[in-house]
Scaffold this motif. Structure first.
Motif, short mmCIF file in Angstrom:
data_model
loop_
_atom_site.label_atom_id
_atom_site.label_comp_id
_atom_site.label_asym_id
_atom_site.label_seq_id
_atom_site.Cartn_x
_atom_site.Cartn_y
_atom_site.Cartn_z
N LEU A 169 0.83 -1.21 0.00
CA LEU A 169 0.00 0.00 0.00
C LEU A 169 0.86 1.26 0.00
CD1 LEU A 169 -2.73 -1.12 2.56
CD2 LEU A 169 -3.08 -0.72 0.12
N VAL A 170 1.95 1.24 0.76
CA VAL A 170 2.87 2.38 0.75
C VAL A 170 3.46 2.56 -0.65
CG1 VAL A 170 5.00 3.33 1.69
CG2 VAL A 170 3.43 2.10 3.19
N ALA A 171 3.86 1.44 -1.27
CA ALA A 171 4.42 1.51 -2.63
C ALA A 171 3.39 2.07 -3.62
CB ALA A 171 4.87 0.12 -3.08
N LEU A 172 2.13 1.63 -3.49
CA LEU A 172 1.08 2.14 -4.38
C LEU A 172 0.84 3.63 -4.17
CD1 LEU A 172 -1.50 -0.80 -4.20
CD2 LEU A 172 -0.21 -0.08 -6.21
N SER A 173 0.90 4.09 -2.92
CA SER A 173 0.70 5.53 -2.67
C SER A 173 1.82 6.34 -3.32
CB SER A 173 0.64 5.80 -1.17
OG SER A 173 1.91 5.62 -0.55
N PHE A 174 3.05 5.82 -3.29
CA PHE A 174 4.17 6.52 -3.93
C PHE A 174 4.05 6.49 -5.45
CE2 PHE A 174 6.91 5.70 0.02
CZ PHE A 174 6.69 6.99 0.49
N VAL A 175 3.66 5.35 -6.00
CA VAL A 175 3.57 5.27 -7.46
C VAL A 175 2.44 6.16 -7.98
CG1 VAL A 175 1.94 3.35 -7.88
CG2 VAL A 175 3.93 3.60 -9.34
N MET A 176 1.37 6.33 -7.18
CA MET A 176 0.29 7.24 -7.56
C MET A 176 0.75 8.69 -7.52
SD MET A 176 -2.33 5.59 -8.50
CE MET A 176 -2.76 3.85 -8.52
N LYS A 177 1.55 9.03 -6.51
CA LYS A 177 2.08 10.39 -6.44
C LYS A 177 2.97 10.69 -7.65
CE LYS A 177 1.95 11.25 -1.46
NZ LYS A 177 1.17 12.50 -1.59
N PHE A 178 3.71 9.67 -8.11
CA PHE A 178 4.53 9.84 -9.30
C PHE A 178 3.66 10.02 -10.54
CE2 PHE A 178 6.07 7.67 -13.11
CZ PHE A 178 7.15 8.50 -13.43
N ILE A 179 2.70 9.15 -10.73
CA ILE A 179 1.89 9.16 -11.95
C ILE A 179 1.13 10.48 -12.10
CG2 ILE A 179 -0.16 8.12 -13.03
CD1 ILE A 179 0.87 5.40 -12.04
N PHE A 180 0.60 11.00 -10.99
CA PHE A 180 -0.20 12.22 -11.07
C PHE A 180 0.58 13.46 -10.61
CE2 PHE A 180 -3.27 8.73 -10.57
CZ PHE A 180 -4.03 8.94 -11.71
N GLY A 181 1.90 13.34 -10.63
CA GLY A 181 2.73 14.47 -10.21
C GLY A 181 3.49 15.09 -11.35
N GLU A 182 2.89 15.13 -12.53
CA GLU A 182 3.56 15.69 -13.72
C GLU A 182 4.02 17.13 -13.46
OE1 GLU A 182 1.83 14.71 -17.69
OE2 GLU A 182 0.19 13.89 -16.48
N GLY A 183 5.26 17.39 -13.83
CA GLY A 183 5.79 18.74 -13.71
C GLY A 183 6.40 19.06 -12.36
N LYS A 184 6.23 18.18 -11.35
CA LYS A 184 6.78 18.46 -10.03
C LYS A 184 8.26 18.12 -9.99
CE LYS A 184 2.43 18.07 -7.53
NZ LYS A 184 1.69 17.42 -6.44
N LYS A 185 9.01 18.89 -9.21
CA LYS A 185 10.47 18.82 -9.23
C LYS A 185 11.01 17.46 -8.81
CE LYS A 185 14.54 21.32 -7.53
NZ LYS A 185 15.01 22.44 -6.68
N TRP A 186 10.50 16.92 -7.73
CA TRP A 186 11.03 15.68 -7.17
C TRP A 186 10.18 14.48 -7.56
CZ3 TRP A 186 15.74 16.31 -5.42
CH2 TRP A 186 16.12 17.57 -4.95
N ARG A 187 9.56 14.56 -8.70
CA ARG A 187 8.61 13.51 -9.10
C ARG A 187 9.26 12.13 -9.13
NH1 ARG A 187 5.83 12.62 -15.02
NH2 ARG A 187 4.10 11.32 -14.32
N ASN A 188 10.44 12.01 -9.68
CA ASN A 188 11.08 10.70 -9.84
C ASN A 188 11.46 10.05 -8.50
OD1 ASN A 188 10.87 10.69 -12.62
ND2 ASN A 188 12.88 11.60 -12.95
N VAL A 189 11.56 10.87 -7.46
CA VAL A 189 11.85 10.31 -6.14
C VAL A 189 10.73 9.38 -5.70
CG1 VAL A 189 12.21 10.88 -3.70
CG2 VAL A 189 13.29 12.27 -5.48
N TRP A 190 9.46 9.78 -6.01
CA TRP A 190 8.32 8.93 -5.65
C TRP A 190 8.43 7.57 -6.33
CZ3 TRP A 190 6.68 10.99 -1.60
CH2 TRP A 190 6.40 12.35 -1.48
N LEU A 191 8.89 7.55 -7.57
CA LEU A 191 9.01 6.30 -8.31
C LEU A 191 10.08 5.40 -7.69
CD1 LEU A 191 7.83 4.80 -10.70
CD2 LEU A 191 9.53 5.89 -12.17
N LEU A 192 11.20 6.01 -7.30
CA LEU A 192 12.26 5.23 -6.65
C LEU A 192 11.79 4.68 -5.30
CD1 LEU A 192 15.33 7.53 -7.41
CD2 LEU A 192 14.91 5.25 -8.35
N LEU A 193 11.06 5.50 -4.55
CA LEU A 193 10.52 5.05 -3.27
C LEU A 193 9.51 3.93 -3.46
CD1 LEU A 193 10.08 8.44 -1.37
CD2 LEU A 193 11.68 6.61 -0.82
N SER A 194 8.73 4.01 -4.52
CA SER A 194 7.78 2.94 -4.82
C SER A 194 8.51 1.63 -5.05
CB SER A 194 6.93 3.31 -6.04
OG SER A 194 6.05 2.24 -6.36
N GLY A 195 9.57 1.67 -5.88
CA GLY A 195 10.36 0.46 -6.12
C GLY A 195 10.97 -0.08 -4.84
#
Length: 568
Positions: A169-195
C-alpha cells in the motif's frame, strides 16, 4: 394602463437579487468546503482512533504469534538473519516489531503497539491512493471507513500476510504520487521510493510481494506509454533491484541461498494453479461479483476504447482495481492463514464501483443525511467485525441443552453435552509475567508456566542451554536464557516450511548427546510435523519428561507443552 415601476426600483431589485444569489452560492460553497474539510479530518481520525482501539483490551494468546515475537526479539538483540538464524522468506516482517521491542521492551503488548503503527500507515496509504485518483470526498470517506472496519480493525497482531500488504500500500501511494505528479520537481523520487517499498513487500512475503511488483510495473508501463517516456519503467525497476542489492549483498556470505525460498531444494513449490482455480471458482463469490459489476459498468462507461485509454485517472483506477482483485484471488490460496487475509480487495473494488456509479446515479455525498445513511449501511454490512464485542451485552450465554421439552430454537434438533475437549474461555486468565501482560492464556497453561519458572534448574542456573520448541517464545526473556545463534538454526520449527530434515537431524543429534539442559516441546498430534515428531521421539528416548501442561491454543486440550530434562 398599469404603471411601470421606476427604473431605479428595477435596478435596485436586480442588484439585491444578484447579491442574494451570490450570497447563496458563497454560503453553499463554504458549506461544501467545510464538508470536505470535515470529511478529510474524519478520515484521518477514523484511521488513527480505530488503530488505537486494541491497546485498551486484553487478548487471547493467538495461534502462531510466537513467530512474530521470536523474530522481533532476535532482531532487537542484534542478531542477523541467515547468519544467526534461518528463515525461508525475507526479514522485513520483523523490522517494525523489532524496533518497537527496542523502544518498549520485548513484551507481547509491544507487538500490539507495532501493529497499531502498521494499521495507521496502511490506512493513510490507502487514503493517499484515493486522493491521488481524485476520488470524490464522500466516496473516499466511505471507502476509508470500509478499509478500516473490514481489514485493519481486527488485525491487532503483526503477521507477515498482513505486513506484506502494508508495504504494498505504501508503494502504491508513492507510485500514484509519481503518476499524477507531472511537472513536479522531485517527481522521480516517488518512483524510486515505490520500487524500494515493493522490494520491502517482496522481502516480507514472496507471493504478494511479487504481485505487488507486477501491479506497480503495469501502472508505470501504462503511464510511460501515456507520457511517451520509456525511462519510467527502468527507474522503477532500478529502485526495486538497487534496494534488493543493498539488502541482500551483505547476506550473501551467510546461508541466504539455502534459506530463502525461491523453489530450490529443500524447498518445494507452494503454488498450485489447480488450487488457485478451485478457490477462485468455488470459494470467491465476492471477487467474482465485483468483477461482474465492474465489467458491466465499464461496458456502459467505455464508448471509445481510445478515449478511455487516454483518460489517465480512469485507466489507472481500472488497472489498479483489476490488479488488486487478481492478487486477492491468488493470495487467498498461496497465503491461506488467516482465512480472510485477502479482504483488502473490498475497499478498492467498492471505491471503484461507487466512483463509476456516481457518474450515472445522482447521489449527493455532500449531504449529511446521505453520508449518515451510507455509514449506517456500511456498519450493517460489516457488523460481523464488531458484533462479537457487543454480543455479550445483548445475547444470553448458551446453556447446554439436556432436555428439549418446551425449548424452541435452531439447535433443538440435538441434545448438547458440555464441551470437555477444551478449556472454556472463562477459564483463560492473564499471567503475572511481564512479557505476557494483558495476554489471556488457558488456566492450565499459566499453572504450567509457573511450575516451570519455579524449577530449581531454572532459578539457579544462569547459563542454561535451552531448546524452546513451543509457542511460548517470550519465555526466552523471562527465563533469561541465551538464544542459540547459528546459520542452521530455524526461526520456527514447522518441518517442510520453516525447517527441513537437516535441522531435524541437528536437533536429534544434540538431544542424543545431552546438549540441552532443558527442552520444552509442544506436541500437536493433529498437525503435520508443526513441531517435528522425530525430535519428540529422540526426547522420549534420551531425556526425562518431568511435566506436561496445556498448550496456549484452541482447541487447547488437544495440544500439550512437554518439559524435558537430562536423565539422572
Amino acid at each position: 394602463m398599469v404603471a411601470r415601476p421606476p427604473r431605479y426600483f428595477i435596478n435596485a431589485s436586480c442588484t439585491i437579487a444578484l447579491c442574494g444569489m451570490r450570497m447563496v452560492c458563497y454560503f453553499r460553497s463554504e458549506i461544501l468546503t467545510s464538508m470536505k474539510k470535515l470529511l478529510s479530518v474524519a478520515e484521518v481520525l477514523l484511521i488513527v482512533l480505530l488503530a488505537f482501539f486494541p491497546l485498551f483490551g486484553t487478548f487471547p494468546y493467538r495461534i502462531n504469534i510466537f513467530l512474530s515475537y521470536e523474530g522481533a526479539y532476535r532482531l532487537s538483540l542484534g542478531q542477523v538473519p541467515y547468519k544467526d538464524f534461518g528463515i525461508p522468506l525475507g526479514y522485513m516482517y520483523w523490522v517494525v516489531p523489532g524496533i518497537f521491542f527496542k523502544i518498549f521492551g520485548p513484551y507481547m503488548m509491544s507487538l500490539v503497539k507495532a501493529q497499531v503503527f502498521l494499521n495507521i500507515i496502511a490506512g493513510l496509504s490507502f487514503r493517499s491512493v484515493l486522493k491521488s485518483l481524485q476520488v470524490k470526498d464522500g466516496v473516499r470517506f466511505l471507502s476509508v471507513l470500509l478499509f478500516v472496519i473490514s481489514y485493519s480493525f481486527f488485525n491487532y497482531w503483526p503477521w507477515y500476510n498482513h505486513t506484506v500488504i502494508v508495504y504494498e500500500l505504501v508503494a502504491l501511494s508513492f507510485v500514484m504520487k509519481f503518476i499524477f505528479g507531472e511537472g513536479k520537481k522531485w517527481r522521480n523520487v516517488w518512483l524510486l521510493l515505490s520500487g524500494m517499498f515493493v522490494f520491502f513487500s517482496f522481502f516480507t512475503k514472496q507471493d504478494a510481494g511479487g504481485m505487488a511488483f507486477l501491479i506497480c510495473l503495469a501502472l508505470v508501463l501504462y503511464n510511460s506509454i501515456n507520457e511517451k517516456n520509456w525511462k519510467q519503467p527502468l527507474l522503477f525497476v532500478a529502485g526495486f533491484f538497487v534496494t534488493g542489492l543493498l539488502m541482500i549483498a551483505p547476506l550473501l556470505k551467510y546461508k541466504i541461498g539455502y534459506w530463502f525460498n525461491h523453489g530450490q531444494p529443500p524447498h518445494i513449490s507452494r503454488i498450485s494453479f489447480g488450487d488457485i482455480a478451485e478457490d477462485f471458482f468455488n470459494n470467491s463469490p465476492w471477487i467474482r461479483f465485483y468483477i461482474f459489476i465492474i465489467v458491466l459498468l465499464l461496458l456502459v462507461r467505455i464508448k471509445s476504447f481510445i478515449e478511455y485509454w487516454n483518460n489517465k485517472p480512469e485507466m489507472i483506477f481500472t488497472l489498479l482495481t483489476l490488479g488488486i482483485l487478481a492478487e486477492a484471488a491468488v493470495f487467498q490460496t498461496t497465503s491461506y492463514i488467516p482465512a480472510d487475509n485477502n479482504i483488502f480487495f473490498h475497499s478498492f473494488a467498492f471505491a471503484f464501483i461507487l466512483a463509476l456509479l456516481t457518474d450515472y446515479v445522482p447521489i449527493n455525498f455532500g449531504s449529511f443525511k446521505t453520508m449518515a445513511f451510507a455509514c449506517i449501511g456500511m456498519l450493517l454490512w460489516w457488523s460481523n467485525v464488531y458484533w462479537k464485542y457487543m454480543a455479550k451485552y445483548f445475547v444470553k450465554p448458551e446453556v447446554p441443552i439436556v432436555n428439549t421439552d418446551g425449548i424452541v430454537n435452531k439447535k433443538t434438533y440435538l441434545i448438547q453435552k458440555p464441551d470437555t475437549t477444551d478449556v472454556p474461555m472463562d477459564k483463560w486468565r492473564t499471567s503475572n509475567l511481564k512479557s505476557f501482560h494483558k495476554m489471556l492464556l488457558p488456566g492450565p497453561t499459566i499453572d504450567g508456566i509457573d511450575r516451570l519458572m519455579s524449577m530449581d534448574l531454572v532459578k539457579n542456573n544462569q547459563h542454561l542451554k535451552v531448546l524452546n520448541m513451543t509457542e511460548l517464545t517470550p519465555l526466552a526473556y523471562e527465563m533469561k536464557f541465551e538464544l542459540e545463534a547459528n546459520s542452521d538454526y530455524p526461526l520456527w520449527f514447522h518441518k517442510g516450511v520453516g525447517m527441513f530434515q537437516q535441522q531435524t537431524n541437528m536437533f536429534c543429534d544434540r538431544i542424543k548427546n545431552n546438549y540441552y539442559d532443558l527442552v520444552m516441546f509442544e506436541y500437536i498430534p493433529y498437525l503435520n510435523n508443526f513441531y517435528p515428531f522425530q525430535v519428540r521421539d529422540s526426547l522420549l528416548q534420551y531425556y526425562e519428561r518431568v511435566d506436561v501442561f496445556t498448550a496456549p491454543r484452541k482447541p487447547s486440550l488437544q495440544a500439550w507443552v512437554e518439559v524435558y530434562v537430562k536423565k539422572k
